[in-house]
Write a protein that holds these residues in place. Structure first.
Motif, short mmCIF file in Angstrom:
data_model
loop_
_atom_site.label_atom_id
_atom_site.label_comp_id
_atom_site.label_asym_id
_atom_site.label_seq_id
_atom_site.Cartn_x
_atom_site.Cartn_y
_atom_site.Cartn_z
N GLU A 161 0.50 -1.21 -0.11
CA GLU A 161 -0.08 0.52 -0.39
C GLU A 161 0.24 1.13 0.02
N ASN A 162 1.90 1.34 0.99
CA ASN A 162 2.49 2.57 1.15
C ASN A 162 3.39 2.77 -0.71
N LYS A 163 3.98 2.32 -0.63
CA LYS A 163 4.94 1.91 -2.25
C LYS A 163 3.94 1.89 -3.55
N ASP A 164 3.20 1.37 -3.34
CA ASP A 164 1.99 1.49 -4.56
C ASP A 164 2.38 1.13 -5.29
N ALA A 165 3.39 -1.13 -4.42
CA ALA A 165 3.54 -1.32 -6.93
C ALA A 165 3.12 -2.52 -5.39
N THR A 166 3.41 -4.01 -6.51
CA THR A 166 3.60 -5.21 -5.93
C THR A 166 4.29 -5.59 -5.87
N TYR A 167 5.08 -6.25 -5.42
CA TYR A 167 6.46 -7.17 -5.25
C TYR A 167 6.17 -8.71 -4.89
N ALA A 168 7.55 -9.53 -5.81
CA ALA A 168 6.99 -10.49 -5.35
C ALA A 168 7.79 -12.01 -4.00
N MET A 169 6.47 -12.94 -3.28
CA MET A 169 6.83 -13.48 -2.32
C MET A 169 7.98 -14.19 -2.59
N ARG A 170 9.10 -14.51 -1.62
CA ARG A 170 10.21 -15.29 -1.38
C ARG A 170 9.56 -16.27 -1.80
N SER A 171 10.68 -17.38 -3.24
CA SER A 171 9.82 -18.13 -4.15
C SER A 171 9.87 -19.28 -2.57
N LYS A 172 10.03 -19.11 -1.48
CA LYS A 172 10.04 -20.68 -0.61
C LYS A 172 8.42 -20.69 -0.02
N GLU A 173 7.89 -19.46 -0.86
CA GLU A 173 5.75 -18.96 0.19
C GLU A 173 5.73 -19.70 -1.32
N ASN A 174 6.16 -19.57 -2.33
CA ASN A 174 5.72 -20.46 -3.96
C ASN A 174 5.79 -21.14 -4.11
N ALA A 175 6.36 -22.19 -3.00
CA ALA A 175 6.85 -24.01 -3.59
C ALA A 175 5.69 -24.24 -2.59
N GLN A 176 4.43 -24.61 -3.66
CA GLN A 176 2.93 -24.95 -2.76
C GLN A 176 2.74 -26.70 -3.50
N ASP A 177 2.83 -27.53 -2.60
CA ASP A 177 2.61 -28.49 -2.58
C ASP A 177 1.65 -29.08 -1.89
N TYR A 178 0.70 -28.58 -1.60
CA TYR A 178 -0.59 -28.74 -0.29
C TYR A 178 -1.07 -30.49 0.62
N ARG A 179 -0.97 -30.78 -0.61
CA ARG A 179 -1.61 -32.48 0.00
C ARG A 179 -2.31 -32.71 0.18
N TYR A 180 -3.14 -32.16 -0.21
CA TYR A 180 -4.73 -31.97 -0.02
C TYR A 180 -5.13 -33.64 0.31
N PHE A 181 -5.89 -33.66 0.83
CA PHE A 181 -6.37 -35.44 1.74
C PHE A 181 -8.01 -35.18 2.28
N PRO A 182 -9.17 -35.61 1.98
CA PRO A 182 -10.19 -35.46 2.96
C PRO A 182 -9.38 -35.87 4.01
N ASP A 183 -10.48 -34.94 4.68
CA ASP A 183 -10.28 -34.99 6.29
C ASP A 183 -10.90 -35.83 6.80
N PRO A 184 -10.07 -37.41 7.92
CA PRO A 184 -11.07 -37.73 7.80
C PRO A 184 -11.45 -37.89 9.15
N ASP A 185 -11.14 -36.54 10.52
CA ASP A 185 -12.83 -36.19 10.99
C ASP A 185 -13.55 -35.96 10.72
N LEU A 186 -14.21 -35.35 9.76
CA LEU A 186 -15.25 -35.24 9.41
C LEU A 186 -15.95 -35.05 8.34
N PRO A 187 -17.80 -36.04 8.88
CA PRO A 187 -17.83 -36.58 7.77
C PRO A 187 -18.92 -35.26 7.25
#
Lengths: 95, 472, 480
Positions: free
Chosen positions: B249-275
């Motif tokens: 907001e202050n710099k009125d610009a977008t900037y790339a987030m660190r590539s580490k935060e970009n490494a996305q492999d969320y390993r989604y799977f059905p939550d066994p705790d919730l029917p």
């Protein structure tokens, strides 16, 4: 299925684990053996079989939207390795 | 080359439930850090989630209003990633079977935005930087607050369309009671997926995702900045990198987030705790039948049934509470146009003077209806009525009692007015002469004199009539 | 007969009649713990006995000393999962089963050793050191509820609560000659059980007899609003339903559980158990259950996938142990988790992360969930023909300490007879049925259809009316 050290590095990173080289070599070989064994499942024809996550067909287990007083903060934070001002303390996350 | 901007939105909306999605802690905004928490929302070992039924109801309601197909069976999945605002290190969300899909929102001007899906999930906590220690504090009060995420198709071509969509979305969700949509409190947040392509191209360009957009202004500026940045890259023969960018907001610009935060492999799977959630046709029919009337329908109805101008209908339906107030007023017998005028003038004026939101207003429609009726009956003149309104507004005071106590009732006794008129005419012969010579201004002066004698409590209509009669 | 040789119900009876006081029972147990703990390492934490439960606790087990596996949350008592990463984590809440048992007059004497996070088959992966088998201290007590089985076998408590994800109650019960039951999935609330694999985990009792197990389950079972997977079915009445009458019951022996890889002495003992059941009126018949080939891989894929997610919350931020020497958040996570988890736990986290990771989900995780459906269907078909199934619990008797850890795959394969039950959500019980030539206990497993917990317990009860394997104590008592 061949398990490489690169794959072990990748899943280690996802799991926030870091194996020393010696352990990594051993782990790679073990995982390879285990995964190879798991490939036994390929012999079973499961085409058209719906994956089963919950063994019993429960559904719509819900609670009503009624507030219960929250927990005691001191108690909830009591196990924290680093606590300050009613919160857990971690290395800075903001860039 | 001319470029076209292609935008898709992911909007997170906090649901207006009393309790969190998977535990019974309050969702109230604010509070000292970690005081709206329990072992469940703090991710303590051994604890388990239990779904809040109201979350399903509100998500389905939103889905229906956005013209989605509601899934007969939907489930929760775990999205796994490490971050200190996520105490379980997984977010319970929906990937494989979201609760609603394939909707559409008409944003005016013949443009429709397709909704890809709508799903339920839990909010994360808040991280607060401690500048003294240069470390971060974790506050889990927001953790587990229910959200719906509404994902559109890449159907937007400009920031204006995006804003039109968000305004429509906001209005709709507020009317439905699904969310208060307060951007400043984070209950409506937006991620913008943006790419550019040469006009006429059918292929989508490489997109970036912009996060941290918390106001319409930020969204507009971020879109403008990011589109320009991508176009410049492409015109220089460079390529756009698919990444997540943060809007500063202050710099009125977008900037790339660190590539580490970009490494996305969320390993989604059905939550066994919730029917799973299975919705019957009867349940959906019931919700459909109880959907409240949305703003656009109200606007059309006010115009058609009561002949209100478009401007008035916009103003009155800008907040659901105002529209409801207005309808109650009309139901009490108030003339719709009169009611609209009072709401647009006095009600909005007093709200703003007291820094109040319409929903926090104590004034009841009955009180205003009574006031308007007194004016109509000629027992109170309008200026006095405005003063009475201001006096009773905050506490919803008793109009009749106030008028009586302060002796404000209008003088409609023609005999009394006549006496005063005669005195005034006798004392202002010059004005009478002026008037007879054609100076109409003098009439106003005479009316003013009469009103003054009567302490402003006379009916202007009666005064006018008596004066005209006496002047022959 | 010494107090510690009694069953929990027998002690409960003496407590009710006043023949034994609550204090005497507690002191007897504590004396046994003092004597046995240095040898078998069954306990992780020994606590003072709690104040007596409210008067009028109706359970026949009121006042009987017991203990919990250390992955069950106990308010104010540290709960470690036998892992360094949990440090001295002390919950501010009780597991539902702890609440229920306490209300029924249970007297908890502490927390029991186990494999770290219940991952293991020998209770050797504990950060507090291995549990040793009271029948032969050079051998494993089994796992992961090894402390629970050893403590009951050694007479340190009259019953214990364990957890069973792939055999973790039944297999140590078999190795230690005690009776252990994993009830139907969903009949016992998991609230407060530190999750290993949520879709498979279930708590249950380890005790001397099937009747004891029934009495404990009568208290533990029942719908809990805090566990969305808990079943809304009638609970209680198990103990009262026991008759031992097996007339007209059909018991199936899956041939695929008696083939290659099964120790000959174990096979003989289990087949002899079948004869005892037959003598009680049951018919016994062999049948083919070819899905057995797929149960171990399906189990490890599902269990490890869930574990990789369940154990992510242990990151050094909110509770437990935190590593030192980190420079930033990433290092805090990585160092804490790398140093805080043991090798077996890390192996399973990595395996689970792999099967869920992008590109492998369908080939492994989804395939395993489909296999689970096939396995469940195979059991459903079996139970159309049979009331119960009888199998061995483990392919061998208790292994030497240290033997199993060298080859993880071999250890996983030894779970073959128990894991299918968890995949299919079924009730199953392990009961002592003999000893091998080395004097090591052998267990037989009875498996029932979903919600057939009473039938399983009844068959075991009948078996125990005619046998005394369950009444034998290691090396004649005192010298544990």
């Amino acid at each position: 299925m061949k398990i490489t050290e690169e794959m072990v590095d990748y899943i280690s990173q996802l799991s926030r684990l870091q194996l020393p080289q010696e352990e990594k070599t051993a782990m790679t070989a073990q995982l390879e053996g285990i995964v190879a064994y798991m490939d036994v499942l390929n012999r079973l024809d499961t085409s058209g079989v719906e994956p089963v996550s919950h063994i019993f067909p429960l559904k719509n287990v819900t609670r009503s939207d009624e507030v219960v007083p929250s927990g005691d903060r001191e108690e909830l934070l009591a196990n924290g390795p680093a606590v300050k001002d009613g919160a857990f303390l971690v290395p800075k996350t903001v860039e | 080359m001319t470029w076209e901007t292609v935008i898709g939105l992911e909007t997170h909306v906090e649901l207006a439930t009393r309790t969190k999605i998977f535990c019974s802690c309050t969702t109230e905004f604010g509070g000292a850090p970690n005081t709206h928490c329990c072992p469940v929302c703090m991710g303590m070992p051994g604890t388990l989630p239990v779904l809040n039924e109201k979350v399903v109801e509100l998500a389905v309601t939103a889905g229906l209003a956005l013209n989605c197909a509601i899934a007969p069976v939907s489930r929760f999945d775990r999205k796994n990633y490490f971050y200190p605002d996520l105490p379980k290190a997984y977010q319970i969300s929906q990937l494989y079977l979201p609760i609603a899909r394939d909707g559409a929102v008409d944003i005016g001007g013949g443009k429709t935005i397709r909704i890809h899906e709508l799903h339920m999930e839990e909010d994360a906590g808040k991280l607060v930087h401690d500048p003294w220690l240069d470390q971060t504090l974790t506050d889990y009060n927001r953790c587990g607050v229910p959200l719906i995420e509404i994902v559109t198709e890449p159907d937007f071509r400009s920031a204006e369309e995006v804003i039109a969509y968000l305004e429509k979305l906001k209005e709709t969700l507020q009317y439905l009671g699904v969310s208060d949509c307060k951007m400043q409190e984070g209950s409506l947040r937006c991620d913008v997926n943006l790419s550019v392509r040469p006009v006429g191209s059918a292929e989508l360009g490489t997109r970036t995702e912009m996060k941290n957009l918390n106001s319409f202004k930020a969204i507009s500026r971020a879109i403008a900045y990011e589109a320009r940045r991508q176009i410049e890259l492409l015109e220089e023969g460079k390529r756009v990198v698919q990444e997540t960018r943060r809007w500063d907001e202050n710099k009125d610009a977008t900037y790339a987030m660190r590539s580490k935060e970009n490494a996305q492999d969320y390993r989604y799977f059905p939550d066994p705790d919730l029917p799973g959630v299975e919705l019957s046709g009867a349940y959906l029919e019931h919700l459909k039948a109880s959907l409240p009337e949305l703003a656009e329908h109200k606007r059309a109805r006010y115009q058609a049934d009561w002949g209100l101008p478009a401007y008035d209908t916009e103003m009155i339906t800008s907040q659901k509470t105002l529209a409801e107030f207005f309808e109650a007023l009309v139901a009490l017998g108030t003339d719709p146009k009169q009611g609209a005028n009072w709401i647009m003038g006095q009600v909005l004026g007093q709200l703003s003077a007291h820094g109040l939101e319409a929903k926090d207003m104590k004034l009841t429609p009955a009180t205003l209806a009574r006031l308007i009726a007194l004016v109509k009956e000629g027992r109170l003149n309008r200026n006095t009525a405005v003063k009475v309104f201001e006096a009773v507004f905050v506490t919803d005071g008793d109009v009749d009692a106030y008028v009586k106590e302060h002796g404000l009732e209008q003088v409609s006794d023609a005999g009394l007015v006549e006496t005063v008129v005669e005195q005034v005419l006798a004392a202002n012969e010059k004005s009478v002469a002026d008037l007879k010579a054609g100076k109409e201004k003098a009439f106003g002066f005479l009316v003013g004199q009469v009103m003054r004698q009567l302490k402003g409590q006379a009916s202007p209509a009666v005064v006018n009539q008596v004066l005209r009669d006496k002047l022959g | 007969m010494e107090l510690f040789e009694l069953t929990a119900l027998e002690l409960g009876e003496k407590l009710r009649s006043g023949e034994v006081t609550r204090e005497e029972a507690v002191e007897a147990a504590r004396a046994r713990i003092r004597a046995a703990q240095p040898a078998n390492n069954a306990f992780v934490t020994v606590t003072e006995a709690p104040a007596p439960a409210a008067e009028g606790a109706a359970s026949p087990l009121a006042g009987v000393p017991m203990a919990y596996k250390d992955n069950i949350c106990t308010r104010g008592v540290r709960t470690t999962c036998a892992s360094k990463i949990l440090g001295d984590f002390t919950p501010c809440y009780d597991a539902t089963v702890v609440e229920r048992l306490a209300a029924a007059g249970a007297v908890s004497l502490g927390k029991l050793n186990m494999d770290e996070f219940a991952m293991g088959s020998t209770s050797e992966t504990s950060c507090f050191g291995a549990v040793k088998n009271p029948w032969d201290l050079t051998r494993a007590a089994g796992g992961s509820s090894g402390g629970a089985a050893a403590a009951v076998a050694a007479g340190e408590v009259w019953y214990a609560i364990g957890s069973d994800t792939g055999g973790s109650i039944r297999q140590p019960a078999a190795y230690c000659s005690v009776t252990g039951m994993k009830p139907t999935y969903g009949t016992v609330s998991r609230y407060g059980l530190i999750a290993y694999a949520s879709s498979l985990d279930q708590m249950g009792p380890i005790a001397r007899s099937a009747a004891d197990c029934a009495a404990v389950l009568d208290v533990m079972m029942g719908k809990d609003a805090r566990d969305s997977t808990s079943l809304d079915v009638p609970a209680g009445g198990l103990l009262a339903s026991l008759t031992g009458d097996l007339r007209g019951k059909k018991i199936g022996l899956p041939a695929d559980c008696f083939g290659d890889g099964l120790d000959g002495e174990v096979r003989s003992a289990v087949l002899a158990a079948a004869e005892v059941l037959k003598a009680r009126g049951a018919t016994v018949e062999e049948f083919a259950l070819p899905v057995m080939e797929y149960v171990v891989p399906a189990y490890y894929i599902i269990a490890c996938a869930e574990a990789s997610s369940n154990l992510s919350r242990f990151d050094g931020v909110k509770y437990g142990w935190r590593a030192e020497g980190y420079e930033d958040l990433g290092e805090l996570y990585t160092r804490t988790r790398t140093q805080g988890f043991g090798t077996e736990v890390k192996r399973r986290i990595l395996l689970g992360t792999f099967v869920l990771s992008s590109g492998y989900y369908d080939a492994y995780y989804k395939k395993a969930l489909q296999t689970k459906a096939v396995i469940k269907a195979a059991f459903d078909r079996a139970f159309e023909q049979y009331d119960l199934l009888l199998t061995p619990v483990a392919p061998t008797t208790a292994p030497k300490l240290g033997e199993s850890l060298t080859d993880p795959l071999k250890m996983y394969l030894s779970d073959i007879y128990t894991v299918s039950v968890n995949l299919a959500g079924l009730p199953a019980l392990s009961m002592p049925c003999g000893f091998d030539s080395k004097g090591l206990p052998i267990g037989a497993q009875l498996i029932g259809p979903a919600l057939g917990d009473a039938a399983v317990l009844n068959a075991a009860y009948g078996f125990q009316l005619d046998t005394d394997y369950h009444r034998q104590s290691p090396k004649g008592g005192d010298e544990v």
